[in-house]
Motif scaffolding. Sequence first.
Motif, PDB file in Angstrom:
ATOM      1  N   LYS B   5      -5.357 -14.839  -8.909  1.00 39.62           N
ATOM      2  CA  LYS B   5      -4.603 -15.710  -9.819  1.00 39.62           C
ATOM      3  C   LYS B   5      -5.056 -17.157  -9.679  1.00 39.62           C
ATOM      4  CE  LYS B   5      -0.481 -12.855  -9.260  1.00 39.62           C
ATOM      5  NZ  LYS B   5       0.818 -12.842  -8.578  1.00 39.62           N
ATOM      6  N   GLU B  59      -4.249 -17.762  -5.648  1.00 40.21           N
ATOM      7  CA  GLU B  59      -4.056 -16.765  -4.608  1.00 40.21           C
ATOM      8  C   GLU B  59      -4.784 -15.463  -4.929  1.00 40.21           C
ATOM      9  OE1 GLU B  59      -0.071 -15.448  -4.048  1.00 40.21           O
ATOM     10  OE2 GLU B  59       0.403 -15.412  -6.177  1.00 40.21           O
ATOM     11  N   ILE B  60      -4.968 -14.675  -3.877  1.00 43.72           N
ATOM     12  CA  ILE B  60      -5.562 -13.350  -4.050  1.00 43.72           C
ATOM     13  C   ILE B  60      -4.650 -12.338  -3.361  1.00 43.72           C
ATOM     14  CG2 ILE B  60      -7.572 -11.879  -3.654  1.00 43.72           C
ATOM     15  CD1 ILE B  60      -9.270 -14.365  -3.288  1.00 43.72           C
ATOM     16  N   LEU B  61      -4.194 -11.369  -4.122  1.00 46.97           N
ATOM     17  CA  LEU B  61      -3.402 -10.295  -3.519  1.00 46.97           C
ATOM     18  C   LEU B  61      -4.250  -9.034  -3.480  1.00 46.97           C
ATOM     19  CD1 LEU B  61       0.042 -10.822  -5.316  1.00 46.97           C
ATOM     20  CD2 LEU B  61      -0.655 -11.586  -3.034  1.00 46.97           C
ATOM     21  N   GLU B  65      -0.919  -7.641  -0.534  1.00 45.78           N
ATOM     22  CA  GLU B  65      -0.923  -8.565   0.616  1.00 45.78           C
ATOM     23  C   GLU B  65      -1.747  -9.808   0.287  1.00 45.78           C
ATOM     24  OE1 GLU B  65      -0.196  -7.603   4.157  1.00 45.78           O
ATOM     25  OE2 GLU B  65       0.756  -5.697   3.575  1.00 45.78           O
ATOM     26  N   ASN B  66      -1.375 -10.898   0.953  1.00 43.94           N
ATOM     27  CA  ASN B  66      -2.106 -12.138   0.748  1.00 43.94           C
ATOM     28  C   ASN B  66      -3.457 -12.090   1.483  1.00 43.94           C
ATOM     29  OD1 ASN B  66      -3.108 -14.699   0.593  1.00 43.94           O
ATOM     30  ND2 ASN B  66      -1.229 -15.713   1.304  1.00 43.94           N
ATOM     31  N   LEU B  67      -4.509 -11.856   0.719  1.00 45.68           N
ATOM     32  CA  LEU B  67      -5.830 -11.661   1.322  1.00 45.68           C
ATOM     33  C   LEU B  67      -6.336 -12.929   2.005  1.00 45.68           C
ATOM     34  CD1 LEU B  67      -7.982  -9.326   1.398  1.00 45.68           C
ATOM     35  CD2 LEU B  67      -9.159 -10.529  -0.423  1.00 45.68           C
ATOM     36  N   LEU B  68      -5.973 -14.075   1.437  1.00 45.98           N
ATOM     37  CA  LEU B  68      -6.529 -15.339   1.965  1.00 45.98           C
ATOM     38  C   LEU B  68      -6.040 -15.659   3.368  1.00 45.98           C
ATOM     39  CD1 LEU B  68      -6.352 -17.457  -1.312  1.00 45.98           C
ATOM     40  CD2 LEU B  68      -8.377 -16.458  -0.241  1.00 45.98           C
ATOM     41  N   GLU B  69      -4.972 -14.990   3.796  1.00 49.06           N
ATOM     42  CA  GLU B  69      -4.486 -15.245   5.151  1.00 49.06           C
ATOM     43  C   GLU B  69      -5.170 -14.363   6.195  1.00 49.06           C
ATOM     44  OE1 GLU B  69      -0.260 -14.890   5.273  1.00 49.06           O
ATOM     45  OE2 GLU B  69       0.027 -16.969   4.614  1.00 49.06           O
ATOM     46  N   ARG B  75      -9.818  -8.145   6.830  1.00 49.96           N
ATOM     47  CA  ARG B  75     -10.023  -7.712   5.446  1.00 49.96           C
ATOM     48  C   ARG B  75     -10.849  -6.428   5.416  1.00 49.96           C
ATOM     49  NH1 ARG B  75     -11.012 -13.342   2.056  1.00 49.96           N
ATOM     50  NH2 ARG B  75      -9.675 -14.605   3.384  1.00 49.96           N
TER      51      ARG B  75
END
Lengths: 489, 248
Positions: B5, B59-61, B65-69, B75
């Motif tokens: 997004k 953000e990327i889910l 889940e929040n992939l960027l974290e 990953r």
Amino acid sequence: MPAVQETIEQVKEIDVDKYKYGFVTDIEMELAPKGLSEDIVRFISAKKEEPEWMLEWRLDAYRRWRTMEEPTWARVDYPKIDFEDLYYYAAPKSSPGPKSLDEVDPELLETYKKLGIPLNEQAVLAGVEGARVAVDAVFDSVSVVTTFKDELAKSGVIFCSISEAVREHPELVKKYLGSVVPSTDNFYATLNAAVFSDGSFVYIPKGVRCPMELSTYFRINEEKTGQFERTLIIAEEGSYVSYLEGCTAPMRDENQLHAAVVELVTLDDAEIKYSTVQNWYPGDAEGKGGIYNFVTKRGDCRGKNSKISWTQVETGSAITWKYPSCILRGENSRGEFYSIAISNGKQQVDSGTKMIHLGKNSSSRIISKGISAGRSQNTYRGLVSAHRKAAGARNFTQCDSLLIGDQCGAHTVPYIESKNSTAVFEHEATTSKISDDQMFYCQQRGMSDEEAIALIVNGFVRDVIQQLPMEFMAETQKLIGISLEGSVG
Amino acid sequence: MLEIKNLHANVDGNEILRGINLTIKPGEVHAIMGPNGSGKSTLSYVLAGKDDYEITEGEILFKGENLLEMSPDERAAAGVFLAFQYPIEIPGVATMTFLRTAMNAQRKARGEAELNTPDFMKIVKQKASELKVSPEMLKRPLNVGFSGGEKKRNEIMQMALLEPSLCVLDETDSGLDIDALRVVSDGVNALRSPERSMLVITHYQRLLDHIIPDVVHVMSAGKIVKSGGKELALELEENGYADYVNAA
């Protein structure tokens, strides 16, 4: 490399400080008074019940040492050692000399068990404990036990502590002791000649291939104590022996001194393969404590077609000053030096080899892999020389350095001297860094930082690992992972 | 499976991705096409978690889940796989050793038991032969001295072994001749399944003749400027990117 996984496991098991051999054995010790004097030399000699000639040899060395200055040419930096503030002799009260296994203090046996050193002959034979290796266990200044002596004696092999050899085999000791590293050789070798405590003696008779691996395990336990090991290995015509040396010490805040001398002699067609896994306490991440390792190791390929091969894995010590060398005296003789030197934290390593070609068609090969991490400094220093009579001498040297992080240093100082126009010496050197791309690639495949580094470094040192005796390869791969723990981030 | 997004990313202060929106459902194969420098490879690196990129917005889910974290290895263990455009060489590390270390690292991260040697050998041999990777190649140091085709086959073999749920293929067709392209495409197609999604990044239509996408996106100047069905790729082959470059 299944070892990588285990490495990570092991690293995780180790507490804040990663050094797993850092425990202290609580045992009653007998110490000589602090400091160094003729009286101390006499005290040590008397403790070992040495003959008069041995005492004289020591005293000569002592007097000479008093006139010598500490060398400063190595690329290492440390506060001046106060030689008067050290103990030169420390022995467990219960074990003033080697005994049979059932007489050894259980506390000592427990120590070696914790270190993973197989001393129980029955268990070794039954395959319960480790590889089939005969062990001489040296604790501070004395050898506490030597295993498989009787079995070895059947093939005529003598394997005992040097103290015992001085008493039992004086003719051999007189003939060879100091014949490769003279008592006048250098500051630390001379100090060692004066106060050497214990170490191993090996004699392989003519034509005998030693039926098992021999090994000496050195442990420094006592505080403020120097360990002055002295090892002498003689391989008579056409014989062969593979020998392994291992070392550990407790974690202590002060520095401990280890100044060893190792002499190897090979006669015609004989071969000695000498491997070391040096894992002395390296000090903490800030550089506090750790062993000062000042060692003179030299082999003399005295006979034609003889061969000496040094393989070393150096991971410990605060300071390493060590150059296992070969004098290639015999025609067609061959010297080899394979080295992995890893430095992390604030460790300083100045290590390498000397290949001195005297004999016709003598050849040598040097493969050195230095890995620097943390804020350490790692220097390769090597000499390859050809005497004017060394026609057809050949050397190949390859020196590779790997840097991890941006606060460490790698240095290569090769000396090449040829006095014979037919000698051919080749020198190759590379310096590389573990690249971010390599790390990312490994991580993208699922490896953590530590797993990735252990994998890449094990790849870097593969040529040398392959030279180690089988049973120590896996061990070494693990050790590499542990030594580099905390080198990223 | 994957929801991106309004993703903005910088490299050294230059904005490369300028608001990417992309949703990939399980089982779908999406292709991203676009001219050089449009940000395609950057997107693949950002998905895999490479260090050099600063995410400034969006953000990327991944599976919600929040992939960027997550770190790159987290990953990977969660099922993100990137087939590199330029696979990296690791001297002295046999390909087999690398595969084993990678597989076991992921299994461990997911709380599964490590593979024993016979099981591991069996799986590797099978996947290797499907991708025409010789046993000799498995013994060689990873990617060292491999030809372009060997490197790409090795990437797809790793993908087959690691069984990810999101496969990102970054210009997997570059440097491949027709025969190698077929082997690699067959390997990729064999991995298509209703549970697995793919993001195929390429310059050229020809890869998409073999790996037929469900959706094609055109990327230009850090944005997706047009999306369509597989026929969009053909149209691009015909007319080039000029219209879209100008439009952006």
